[in-house]
Scaffold this active site. Structure first.
Site, PDB file in Angstrom:
ATOM      1  N   VAL A   1       4.239  14.093  -9.203  1.00 31.21           N
ATOM      2  CA  VAL A   1       4.831  15.337  -9.690  1.00 31.21           C
ATOM      3  C   VAL A   1       3.896  16.011 -10.697  1.00 31.21           C
ATOM      4  CG1 VAL A   1       6.806  16.398 -10.862  1.00 31.21           C
ATOM      5  CG2 VAL A   1       7.177  14.529  -9.252  1.00 31.21           C
ATOM      6  N   CYS A   2       3.304  15.227 -11.587  1.00 31.78           N
ATOM      7  CA  CYS A   2       2.388  15.795 -12.588  1.00 31.78           C
ATOM      8  C   CYS A   2       1.171  16.411 -11.916  1.00 31.78           C
ATOM      9  CB  CYS A   2       1.950  14.728 -13.587  1.00 31.78           C
ATOM     10  SG  CYS A   2       3.296  14.066 -14.582  1.00 31.78           S
ATOM     11  N   GLY A   3       0.643  15.731 -10.900  1.00 28.99           N
ATOM     12  CA  GLY A   3      -0.500  16.270 -10.178  1.00 28.99           C
ATOM     13  C   GLY A   3      -0.181  17.606  -9.535  1.00 28.99           C
TER      14      GLY A   3
END
Length: 153
Positions: free
Chosen positions: A43-45
């Site tokens: 998700v962060c990527g």
């Protein structure tokens, strides 16, 4: 979590092992702080890749985006190169989570930043903030709405 109208706490964090960035360096410019849990999580990527694609839109609103997590500068460096990111990722590494705590978005249970967004106006006040569920990419709509509101003032 710090609310709209609050003076954004100043900080100084490493962007690289030998370069520090201070929030006050951006006085007179809108700033987007994107706190996130970890560089290499899916998700962060996706979230950071989206913001990389949005840079020209942020720039139109005289805004600088800054990512912040508790990862080290070396981890950020590898992540930035791998994902071809063109904005700073700051290491809230040691003392761990100090800036995340100052903004009220540190998760003591897991030892990382929560997924939170802040838009800070040119005078250093928080104009908008949003806490997203950890597993959800908050996107950029709220950021753009907040930046457009600032232009109306």
């Amino acid at each position: 979590m710090l609310e709209k109208g609050t003076i954004a706490p100043d900080f100084e964090l490493n962007a690289t092992p030998d370069q520090k960035i201070k929030l006050k360096d951006f006085k007179g410019k809108n700033v987007i702080l994107a706190f996130y849990p970890a560089d290499w999580s899916p998700v962060c990527g996706d979230q950071m890749a989206l913001y990389n694609e949005m840079l020209k839109y942020f720039s139109k609103h005289d805004a600088q985006i800054i990512g912040i997590s508790v990862d080290s500068t070396w981890c950020h460096n590898a992540f930035q190169q791998d994902r071809k990111l063109h904005f700073p990722l700051l290491a809230d590494f040691e003392p761990k989570g100090e800036v995340s705590k100052a903004y009220g978005v540190y998760d003591d249970e897991v030892g990382e930043s929560k997924r939170a967004l802040f838009v800070i106006d040119k005078d250093g006040k928080i104009a908008w903030s949003y806490l997203s569920p950890t597993a959800v990419n908050p996107g950029a709509d709220g950021i753009l709405d907040a930046l457009e509101e600032l232009e109306k003032k």
